[in-house]
Design an enzyme around this catalytic site. Structure first.
Site, mmCIF file in Angstrom:
data_model
loop_
_atom_site.group_PDB
_atom_site.id
_atom_site.type_symbol
_atom_site.label_atom_id
_atom_site.label_comp_id
_atom_site.label_asym_id
_atom_site.label_seq_id
_atom_site.Cartn_x
_atom_site.Cartn_y
_atom_site.Cartn_z
ATOM 1 N N ARG A 7 9.102 2.683 5.997
ATOM 2 C CA ARG A 7 9.264 1.294 5.563
ATOM 3 C C ARG A 7 10.329 1.183 4.497
ATOM 4 N NH1 ARG A 7 3.039 -0.981 5.829
ATOM 5 N NH2 ARG A 7 2.707 -0.199 7.935
ATOM 6 N N ARG A 31 -2.299 6.987 1.007
ATOM 7 C CA ARG A 31 -3.119 6.262 0.028
ATOM 8 C C ARG A 31 -4.517 6.874 -0.081
ATOM 9 N NH1 ARG A 31 -1.418 -0.186 0.320
ATOM 10 N NH2 ARG A 31 0.739 0.188 -0.334
ATOM 11 N N SER A 87 -5.650 -2.304 7.024
ATOM 12 C CA SER A 87 -5.491 -3.715 7.314
ATOM 13 C C SER A 87 -5.838 -3.871 8.784
ATOM 14 C CB SER A 87 -4.027 -4.090 7.046
ATOM 15 O OG SER A 87 -3.888 -5.476 6.995
ATOM 16 N N ARG A 127 3.371 3.086 -2.843
ATOM 17 C CA ARG A 127 4.385 2.339 -2.092
ATOM 18 C C ARG A 127 5.608 3.218 -1.924
ATOM 19 N NH1 ARG A 127 4.185 -2.793 -0.817
ATOM 20 N NH2 ARG A 127 2.427 -3.052 -2.217
ATOM 21 N N GLU A 157 -5.196 -1.525 -1.181
ATOM 22 C CA GLU A 157 -5.315 -1.684 0.273
ATOM 23 C C GLU A 157 -5.097 -0.344 0.957
ATOM 24 O OE1 GLU A 157 -2.315 -4.251 2.024
ATOM 25 O OE2 GLU A 157 -2.574 -3.184 3.917
#
Length: 419
Positions: A265, A393, A355, A280, A352
């Site tokens: 990403r 994560r 999702s 991130r 998070e």
RNA sequence: GGAGAGAUGUCAGAGUGGUCGAAUGUGCACGCUUGGAAAGCGUGUGUCCCGCAAGGGACCGGGGGUUCGAAUCCCCCUCUCUCCGCCA
């Protein structure tokens, strides 16, 4: 893509507009689009009429030539040539409009489920449920990035040297930990009926359009211009596109899929956000869950999919909460999304880690994934996906939740939970 | 990377300018037949768009062109296969 039938009625158009507003999107472009859309429709109608004329006359020419009536045939040829020129002109006009119309059509977001709360951003998300309790420590727990450097678990400097900011290198035990939890997650999902796949990490544009990354979100992933391929931002893309342009049999549904892949990403809009640690980053691994469902069953599957992701955290005894995303926070392709947020005691916040979304027929329409229903008619199925879960994560969460007073990690404890 | 061959419906495979959305076989569905099954016989069997319908339009890997008319001729691209080269 939305059902184009919505564009045919006032109710449908009102529904799209209200949905755009609910999502905090601009409706100006949509009004402009509608004009062009109707203009194009009109031209297409005209085109078809001319084509019908041409087909009829051309057939006639064939007959005349065979009968040896050369003169009459030539006269008719001249007439049809004119029609042909008209057709060519209209086609040019249609092509001009078509690119624009298609782009908007592909950019319109999915209609939100009625249960989605209205709201601007994540502060309006709704707490659905919580599991477990915040862990207690007899010392002040550290955030994972401090643990990481204290015992040389993660080498941030060399990651930056190799590839730039937001890249990192796992050393020894952390490299092993991520490998082990991926193995654990895949096995867990396989036991529950998910079919494991190993898929390409580079995909073509058709695939990116199919799941909704293109055309609107081109800034969010890496594209290799030279080969017209993109690095997958999530395994959702290859897994869902596995069945692109296919018509499945109703008895094949549901299809449950899982894959562990790296995800790439650009994090273009996230400058300055989560700059420390591995929350991130530009590259991370993730185990993904995808379901291709009968349209009537998708909301059931949505709940089950979310529970499946939760199961990973429960087995690892990690406290988490499930949030129903509000309208402003729900991604464009999704009709309804649950986020699972794991608690990070060192950072003292929820992050998070999964999702889970129900896309209804939005992706299926784009990717043309259909099934033959009991009447023998082809219909779009529903697609769903969720992380099960983000491995990077999860590593961070495990580091913070299983840290010891000396700043090391209780690997023994973790491995005892995942066998 | 070089040379060649190819891409048509579930699959196989015909079709080199009109009567072709497409022969034939196969698969599939239904029916007949049968104690049941196989075989056999019959019927049906691609997708999308416009339209209440009648009907019309598009699609033979993708895009463009020639022509009154293209699955068929021409150009570009993609993919597959074979041979050579290279290589984890």
């Amino acid at each position: 893509m939305l059902n184009p039938k919505l564009l045919k009625s006032e109710d449908g158009i009102r529904c799209i507009k209200e949905n755009l507003k609910k999502r905090q999107w601009d409706t100006k472009d949509f009004d402009f689009f509608l004009e062009e859309y109707y203009k194009e429709k009109e031209l297409k109608q005209e085109l078809e009429n001319l084509q019908a004329q041409r087909n009829q006359n051309s057939k006639q020419i064939g007959i005349l030539v065979r009968e040896g009536k050369q003169k009459e045939a030539d006269e008719l040829k001249a007439k049809v040539k004119e029609i042909g020129e008209k057709i060519a002109n209209i086609k040019i006009k249609i092509n001009e409009l078509d690119d624009k119309v298609k782009e908007v059509l592909l950019s319109l977001p999915n209609i939100l489920d009625s249960s989605v709360p209205e709201g601007e951003d994540e502060s309006n998300n709704l707490l659905v449920r919580e599991w477990g309790n915040k862990p207690t420590f007899d010392f002040d727990p550290l955030p994972h990035y401090e643990i990481a450097t204290k015992h040389n678990y993660i080498d941030f400097e060399r990651g930056v040297k190799l590839s730039g900011s937001r890249f990192y290198v796992y050393n020894e035990e952390i490299a092993k930990l991520e490998r082990e939890i991926i193995r654990f997650m895949l096995n867990l999902h396989r036991e529950d009926g998910y079919l494991e796949r190993m898929v390409p990490f580079l995909v073509n544009d058709e695939s990116m359009i199919g799941t909704g990354q293109l055309p609107k979100f081109a800034e969010e992933f890496y594209r290799i211009e030279k080969d017209a391929l993109s690095l997958i931002p999530t395994a959702e893309v290859p897994l869902t596109n596995l069945y692109r342009d296919e018509i499945l049999s109703e008895k094949d549904l549901p299809i449950l899929l899982t894959a562990a892949t790296p995800c790439f990403r650009r994090e273009a809009g996230a400058a300055g956000k989560d700059t420390r640690g591995i929350i991130r980053v530009h590259q991370f691994q993730k185990v993904e869950l995808v379901i291709l469902s009968h349209p009537e069953k998708s909301s059931e599957h949505h709940e089950a999919l979310t529970k499946q992701a939760e199961k990973v955290l429960q087995k690892l005894n990690l406290h988490y909460r499930v949030m129903l995303l509000c309208s402003g926070d729900t991604s464009a392709a999704s009709a309804k999304t649950y986020d699972i947020e794991v608690y990070m005691p060192g950072s003292k916040r929820y992050v998070e880690i999964s999702s889970c979304s129900n896309f209804l027929d939005y992706q299926a329409r784009r990717a043309k994934i259909r099934y033959k229903n009991s009447d023998g008619k082809n219909d779009y199925l529903h697609t769903l996906n969720g992380s099960g879960v983000a491995a990077g994560r999860l590593v961070a969460a495990l580091m913070e939740n299983y840290q010891k007073k000396d700043g090391t990690i209780d690997f023994e404890k973790i491995y005892s939970l995942i066998r």
